[in-house]
Design an enzyme around this catalytic site. Structure first.
Site, mmCIF file in Angstrom:
data_model
loop_
_atom_site.group_PDB
_atom_site.id
_atom_site.type_symbol
_atom_site.label_atom_id
_atom_site.label_comp_id
_atom_site.label_asym_id
_atom_site.label_seq_id
_atom_site.Cartn_x
_atom_site.Cartn_y
_atom_site.Cartn_z
ATOM 1 N N GLN A 157 0.826 -0.996 0.116
ATOM 2 C CA GLN A 157 0.139 0.127 0.166
ATOM 3 C C GLN A 157 0.824 1.280 0.067
ATOM 4 O O GLN A 157 1.905 1.170 0.629
ATOM 5 C CB GLN A 157 -0.977 -0.001 1.174
ATOM 6 C CG GLN A 157 -2.080 1.061 1.257
ATOM 7 C CD GLN A 157 -2.750 1.084 2.248
ATOM 8 O OE1 GLN A 157 -2.701 0.692 3.348
ATOM 9 N NE2 GLN A 157 -4.190 1.666 2.038
ATOM 10 N N GLY A 285 0.654 -0.577 11.525
ATOM 11 C CA GLY A 285 0.030 -1.787 11.367
ATOM 12 C C GLY A 285 -0.228 -1.705 9.812
ATOM 13 O O GLY A 285 -0.474 -0.742 9.304
ATOM 14 N N MET A 286 -0.754 -2.986 9.177
ATOM 15 C CA MET A 286 -0.786 -2.961 7.761
ATOM 16 C C MET A 286 -2.007 -4.192 7.452
ATOM 17 O O MET A 286 -1.628 -5.290 8.189
ATOM 18 C CB MET A 286 0.270 -3.147 6.967
ATOM 19 C CG MET A 286 -0.219 -3.447 5.277
ATOM 20 S SD MET A 286 -0.964 -1.769 4.906
ATOM 21 C CE MET A 286 -2.013 -2.689 3.607
ATOM 22 N N GLU A 287 -3.167 -3.954 7.258
ATOM 23 C CA GLU A 287 -4.249 -4.652 7.385
ATOM 24 C C GLU A 287 -4.133 -5.982 6.218
ATOM 25 O O GLU A 287 -5.067 -6.255 5.619
ATOM 26 C CB GLU A 287 -5.381 -4.074 7.226
ATOM 27 C CG GLU A 287 -5.632 -3.341 5.672
ATOM 28 C CD GLU A 287 -5.153 -1.885 5.723
ATOM 29 O OE1 GLU A 287 -4.249 -1.764 6.367
ATOM 30 O OE2 GLU A 287 -5.890 -1.116 4.834
ATOM 31 N N ASN A 288 -2.896 -6.377 5.877
ATOM 32 C CA ASN A 288 -2.988 -7.522 5.016
ATOM 33 C C ASN A 288 -3.837 -8.704 5.318
ATOM 34 O O ASN A 288 -3.789 -9.072 6.508
ATOM 35 C CB ASN A 288 -1.536 -8.102 5.024
ATOM 36 C CG ASN A 288 -0.573 -6.920 4.407
ATOM 37 O OD1 ASN A 288 -0.812 -6.058 3.445
ATOM 38 N ND2 ASN A 288 0.504 -6.775 5.069
ATOM 39 N N HIS A 311 -7.771 -1.680 15.007
ATOM 40 C CA HIS A 311 -7.895 -0.903 13.807
ATOM 41 C C HIS A 311 -7.409 -1.982 12.410
ATOM 42 O O HIS A 311 -8.481 -1.882 11.397
ATOM 43 C CB HIS A 311 -6.875 0.014 13.977
ATOM 44 C CG HIS A 311 -6.649 0.899 12.759
ATOM 45 N ND1 HIS A 311 -7.085 2.315 12.531
ATOM 46 C CD2 HIS A 311 -6.061 0.791 11.444
ATOM 47 C CE1 HIS A 311 -6.955 2.790 11.375
ATOM 48 N NE2 HIS A 311 -6.225 1.495 10.507
ATOM 49 N N GLU A 312 -6.571 -2.616 12.651
ATOM 50 C CA GLU A 312 -6.309 -3.468 11.574
ATOM 51 C C GLU A 312 -7.327 -4.551 11.206
ATOM 52 O O GLU A 312 -7.665 -4.790 10.118
ATOM 53 C CB GLU A 312 -4.755 -3.938 11.436
ATOM 54 C CG GLU A 312 -3.508 -3.109 11.867
ATOM 55 C CD GLU A 312 -3.629 -1.940 10.952
ATOM 56 O OE1 GLU A 312 -4.009 -1.987 9.752
ATOM 57 O OE2 GLU A 312 -3.021 -0.442 11.505
ATOM 58 N N HIS A 315 -10.245 -3.045 9.434
ATOM 59 C CA HIS A 315 -10.072 -3.319 7.836
ATOM 60 C C HIS A 315 -10.597 -4.425 7.252
ATOM 61 O O HIS A 315 -11.027 -4.342 5.973
ATOM 62 C CB HIS A 315 -8.841 -2.978 7.480
ATOM 63 C CG HIS A 315 -8.025 -1.494 7.700
ATOM 64 N ND1 HIS A 315 -8.824 -0.628 6.764
ATOM 65 C CD2 HIS A 315 -7.059 -0.956 8.303
ATOM 66 C CE1 HIS A 315 -7.910 0.585 7.013
ATOM 67 N NE2 HIS A 315 -7.001 0.437 8.001
ATOM 68 N N GLU A 334 -9.864 4.454 5.723
ATOM 69 C CA GLU A 334 -9.231 4.826 6.942
ATOM 70 C C GLU A 334 -10.155 5.475 7.900
ATOM 71 O O GLU A 334 -10.314 5.273 9.092
ATOM 72 C CB GLU A 334 -7.912 5.675 6.863
ATOM 73 C CG GLU A 334 -6.784 5.100 6.020
ATOM 74 C CD GLU A 334 -6.557 3.706 6.582
ATOM 75 O OE1 GLU A 334 -6.797 3.359 8.215
ATOM 76 O OE2 GLU A 334 -5.758 2.917 6.034
ATOM 77 N N ASP A 389 1.872 8.669 -1.069
ATOM 78 C CA ASP A 389 2.713 8.611 0.368
ATOM 79 C C ASP A 389 2.914 10.085 0.839
ATOM 80 O O ASP A 389 2.996 10.360 1.936
ATOM 81 C CB ASP A 389 3.887 8.117 0.039
ATOM 82 C CG ASP A 389 3.949 6.521 -0.178
ATOM 83 O OD1 ASP A 389 2.816 6.015 0.317
ATOM 84 O OD2 ASP A 389 4.776 5.949 -0.913
ATOM 85 N N TYR A 397 -8.319 9.800 8.452
ATOM 86 C CA TYR A 397 -8.494 8.926 9.676
ATOM 87 C C TYR A 397 -9.592 9.662 10.567
ATOM 88 O O TYR A 397 -10.629 9.204 10.778
ATOM 89 C CB TYR A 397 -7.072 8.830 10.342
ATOM 90 C CG TYR A 397 -6.290 7.757 9.625
ATOM 91 C CD1 TYR A 397 -5.486 8.165 8.652
ATOM 92 C CD2 TYR A 397 -6.089 6.494 10.056
ATOM 93 C CE1 TYR A 397 -4.504 7.393 8.033
ATOM 94 C CE2 TYR A 397 -5.301 5.435 9.487
ATOM 95 C CZ TYR A 397 -4.490 5.955 8.559
ATOM 96 O OH TYR A 397 -3.439 5.119 7.780
ATOM 97 N N ARG A 571 9.509 3.164 12.638
ATOM 98 C CA ARG A 571 8.018 3.369 12.305
ATOM 99 C C ARG A 571 8.013 4.887 11.962
ATOM 100 O O ARG A 571 8.601 5.625 13.016
ATOM 101 C CB ARG A 571 7.245 3.083 13.634
ATOM 102 C CG ARG A 571 5.713 3.222 13.625
ATOM 103 C CD ARG A 571 5.049 2.847 14.718
ATOM 104 N NE ARG A 571 3.752 3.336 14.616
ATOM 105 C CZ ARG A 571 2.887 3.056 15.798
ATOM 106 N NH1 ARG A 571 3.551 2.715 16.946
ATOM 107 N NH2 ARG A 571 1.698 3.397 15.669
HETATM 108 N N1 BES Z 1 -3.617 0.790 5.804
HETATM 109 C C1 BES Z 1 -2.739 1.522 6.818
HETATM 110 C C2 BES Z 1 -1.405 1.684 6.726
HETATM 111 C C3 BES Z 1 -1.291 2.476 5.545
HETATM 112 C C4 BES Z 1 -1.753 3.662 4.878
HETATM 113 C C5 BES Z 1 -0.112 2.283 4.824
HETATM 114 C C6 BES Z 1 -1.368 4.007 3.654
HETATM 115 C C7 BES Z 1 0.422 2.662 3.502
HETATM 116 C C8 BES Z 1 -0.368 3.863 2.846
HETATM 117 C C9 BES Z 1 -3.112 1.050 8.260
HETATM 118 O O1 BES Z 1 -4.329 0.422 8.493
HETATM 119 C C10 BES Z 1 -2.810 2.189 9.388
HETATM 120 O O2 BES Z 1 -3.651 2.968 9.214
HETATM 121 N N2 BES Z 1 -2.067 1.817 9.996
HETATM 122 C C11 BES Z 1 -1.763 3.044 11.282
HETATM 123 C C12 BES Z 1 -2.624 2.466 12.339
HETATM 124 C C13 BES Z 1 -3.070 3.296 13.505
HETATM 125 C C14 BES Z 1 -4.055 4.440 12.848
HETATM 126 C C15 BES Z 1 -3.670 2.564 14.586
HETATM 127 C C16 BES Z 1 -0.397 3.359 11.338
HETATM 128 O O3 BES Z 1 0.352 2.864 10.849
HETATM 129 O O4 BES Z 1 -0.049 4.303 11.905
HETATM 130 ZN ZN ZN Z 2 -5.962 1.757 8.525
#
Ligand code: BES
Ligand code: ZN
Length: 622
Positions: A157, A285-288, A311-312, A315, A334, A389, A397, A571
């Site tokens: 993603q 996290g990433m919701e794979n 959260h994940e 998704h 989101e 990105d 969100y 991170r």
């Molecule tokens: N899907 C996102 C991560 C993402 C978004 C990756 C856009 C690449 C492009 C994931 O679900 C997410 O929102 N992660 C958050 C978690 C948090 C809001 C609990 C993060 O990584 O901060």
């Molecule tokens: Zn998310």
């Protein structure tokens, strides 16, 4: 004004059952032509080479001639070495196909055009990835927890799947996938799919995702991985040295799934496992699907940060089941997920805890609104962002969440829950646009309870850069108390020893530190540190907030600790605030550049981009 017009159409037809508008044929972040030839299945056969930092092998794409006259399949790629392309008719042999790789675009990569005969049913591309592929991170032994084996993970993603698979890299296209992955002996491959515990006789791990998913959810990781079950559908993959701590932290996941199912319908993906990544994982996290990827920074021992898992998991409904059709509809993924997360968190851990998280989310929103370009402060933009990105922030969100809370308040929780459940059921395994959501909203809620919500109000939520006045803002008594204590402490009325901070949850500390007024003195910060040992805390979330504060206060004695931190974390949400705080002064910027030069080889390509934007003086983003 596109959305206003669309909205007008659906408001006007409020008495009939409004047909949803169609999905667009293409979108700006992909070269694919699914309206002519569409990929229907993806089958990967790849070998993992840690020495050369390459994946190599083939992808077979089953195609459908949507337009029977179409003779060219357009795929997305980024920096792939394409060795050979073949096509095959039903029951035929593979035949060489002509192909053309266009000059690369910085954001989108290179369009791959493949000549396909009218009777071709499959296309095979033989290729390998490059060592610095944007969607892959290759880690050396030293960058892992166990330090005994290398590690590889993907992050597709938003538009990085194309850097490791040539495909139609757009959420408009969904396909089931299969994979065979050959790893070096002793290493395990895991993917966002059904898995087997053992490789086959020739050392290949096999995977199958039977449901149609968008390309950004295809995910792979390879490393020294062990597994521990935590529930009937849940478990954790991690390096062996992390496994027990991870399984303890995430032991309550099955319960979260059950809570989600009660309101939003069945969990449709079979298992739900977690994969704990090394610290350089650039996201929380990433919701794979079937296998959420998660940062180790939330493993603190007290389960206080597991809303990230909620959260994940959420998704699995908002995002994976119903997917944003284009990256301009990202808030559908989101914003919905953030709303579901707070609901799940309060159901599982109580209203007071959920309120704390909502308030912290609102603080993030204000921070993002201040830093974002005006065009990025609304939920949908006038024109699509060049690079998804670059515009990543808390706005889709938290503003998306506040929009849904506002709707919930207008229509009542019961009606709104039923509405959301219907949205997921009626769009299951489909991609959807904001216009489709508005049509559905009109049909299922607005038309049934007329007069509650106007088109102008909806437009204010979606398109106006400032937050509507009618937003229902969260409050948390636990956090208000902390604010009051902080005020008394800052003014000297409450001694450092009297701060009840040893009982604070990390959320309370986050509020205390992240919104500290600039008037705080360095002596006060030193007293805090002496009392609560914040420098060098093993809690990475707290560590980031604390060091940011010291850096923002111009405390140069924090530089060595900041350097250690920045070398050990990856991170983006944790490291970018520190780089940003340092970059505020010329001297700090010079130091940040030095630290970055050392840390960069350990950062993910996406994190490197984000830090480099800060070091170049661009303030927006994560
Ligand atoms: N899907 C996102 C991560 C993402 C978004 C990756 C856009 C690449 C492009 C994931 O679900 C997410 O929102 N992660 C958050 C978690 C948090 C809001 C609990 C993060 O990584 O901060
Ligand atoms: Zn998310």
């Amino acid at each position: 004004m596109r959305s206003l017009q669309l909205l007008g159409v659906y408001m006007a037809s409020s008495m009939s059952v409004a047909a949803e508008p169609p999905l667009p044929a293409t979108e700006p972040h992909s070269y694919a032509n699914p309206q002519q030839i569409r990929v229907r299945e993806v089958a990967l056969d790849l070998a993992v080479d840690f020495e050369r930092k390459r994946l190599s092998g083939t992808v077979d794409l089953a195609i459908e001639h949507v337009d029977p006259k179409a003779r060219e399949l357009l795929l997305d790629t980024r920096a792939l070495d394409i060795e050979q392309v073949q096509t095959r008719a039903e029951k035929g042999d593979w035949k060489a196909a002509e192909f053309k790789l266009a000059a690369p675009d910085r954001v989108l990569g290179s369009r791959l055009g493949i000549a396909v005969p009218g009777d071709a049913q499959s296309v095979r591309v033989r290729y390998s990835t490059v060592p610095d592929a944007s969607g892959l991170q290759w880690l050396t032994l030293e960058q892992t927890a166990g330090k005994r084996q290398p590690f590889l993970f993907t992050q597709s993603q938003a538009i990085h799947a194309r850097s490791w698979i040539p495909l139609q890299d757009t959420p408009l296209v969904r396909a089931p996938y299969r994979a065979r992955i050959k790893t070096p002996k002793g290493l395990r491959a895991v993917m966002s799919a059904e898995m087997h515990d053992e490789p086959d006789a020739d050392g290949r791990w096999r995977f199958e995702m039977p449901q149609p998913i968008p390309s950004y959810l295809i995910a792979l990781a390879v490393g020294d991985l062990a597994f521990k079950s935590t529930g009937k559908r849940t478990g954790v993959y991690a390096e062996p040295s992390m496994l027990d701590r991870a399984a303890h932290e995430f032991a309550e996941t099955e319960k979260t799934i059950e809570l989600a199912e009660k309101t939003y319908g069945p969990y449709r993906w079979g298992r739900y496992d977690l994969l704990v990544l090394p610290p350089s994982f650039p996201y929380g996290g990433m919701e794979n699907p079937r296998l959420t990827f998660v940062t180790p920074s939330v493993i603190t021992g007290d389960r206080k940060l597991v809303s990230l898992i909620a959260h994940e998991l959420a998704h699995s409904w908002s995002g994976n089941l119903v997917t944003n059709a284009t990256w301009s509809d990202f808030w559908l993924n989101e914003g919905f997920t953030t709303y579901l997360t707070y609901r799940l968190t309060e159901a599982q851990y109580g209203q007071a805890f959920g309120d704390m998280e909502r308030v912290l989310g609102y603080h993030d929103l204000l921070d993002s609104m201040e830093r974002a370009d005006v065009a990025d402060r609304s939920l949908i933009r006038e024109t699509p962002a060049a690079d998804p990105d670059e515009v990543f922030s808390s706005i889709p969100y938290e503003r998306g969440e506040l929009f849904l809370v506002w709707l919930e308040q207008r229509f009542g929780r019961e009606a709104f829950d039923a509405f959301l459940r219907g949205w997921f059921d009626d769009h299951a395994f489909k991609s959807a646009t904001t216009a489709q959501f508005l049509a559905y909203l009109q049909d299922k809620l607005l038309a049934r309870q007329p007069g509650k919500v106007s088109a102008v109000q909806l437009d204010a939520w979606l398109k106006v850069p400032v937050l509507p006045d009618s937003a229902v803002l969260p409050t948390s008594s636990a956090l208000t108390e902390v604010e009051q204590q902080r005020e008394r402490w800052l003014s000297g009325k409450l001694g450092t020893a009297k701060l009840p901070a040893s009982t604070w949850a990390v959320q309370q500390w986050q509020l205390f530190l992240d919104s500290m007024p600039q008037s705080v003195t360095r002596e006060q910060l030193q007293q805090l540190d002496a009392r609560f040992k914040l420098t060098g805390t093993s809690n990475q979330i707290l560590g980031s907030s604390w060091l940011r504060l010291r850096l923002a206060a111009g405390d140069k004695s924090a530089w060595p600790a900041a350097e250690t931190y920045l070398l050990g974390a990856g991170r983006m949400r944790l490291i970018t605030p520190l780089y940003r705080a340092l970059a505020k002064t010329p001297e700090g910027l010079a130091f940040a550049k030095q630290v970055y030069a050392k840390a960069a080889p350990g950062y993910h390509p996406i994190a490197r981009e984000a830090v480099e934007r800060i070091l170049r003086g661009e303030q927006a983003g994560v």
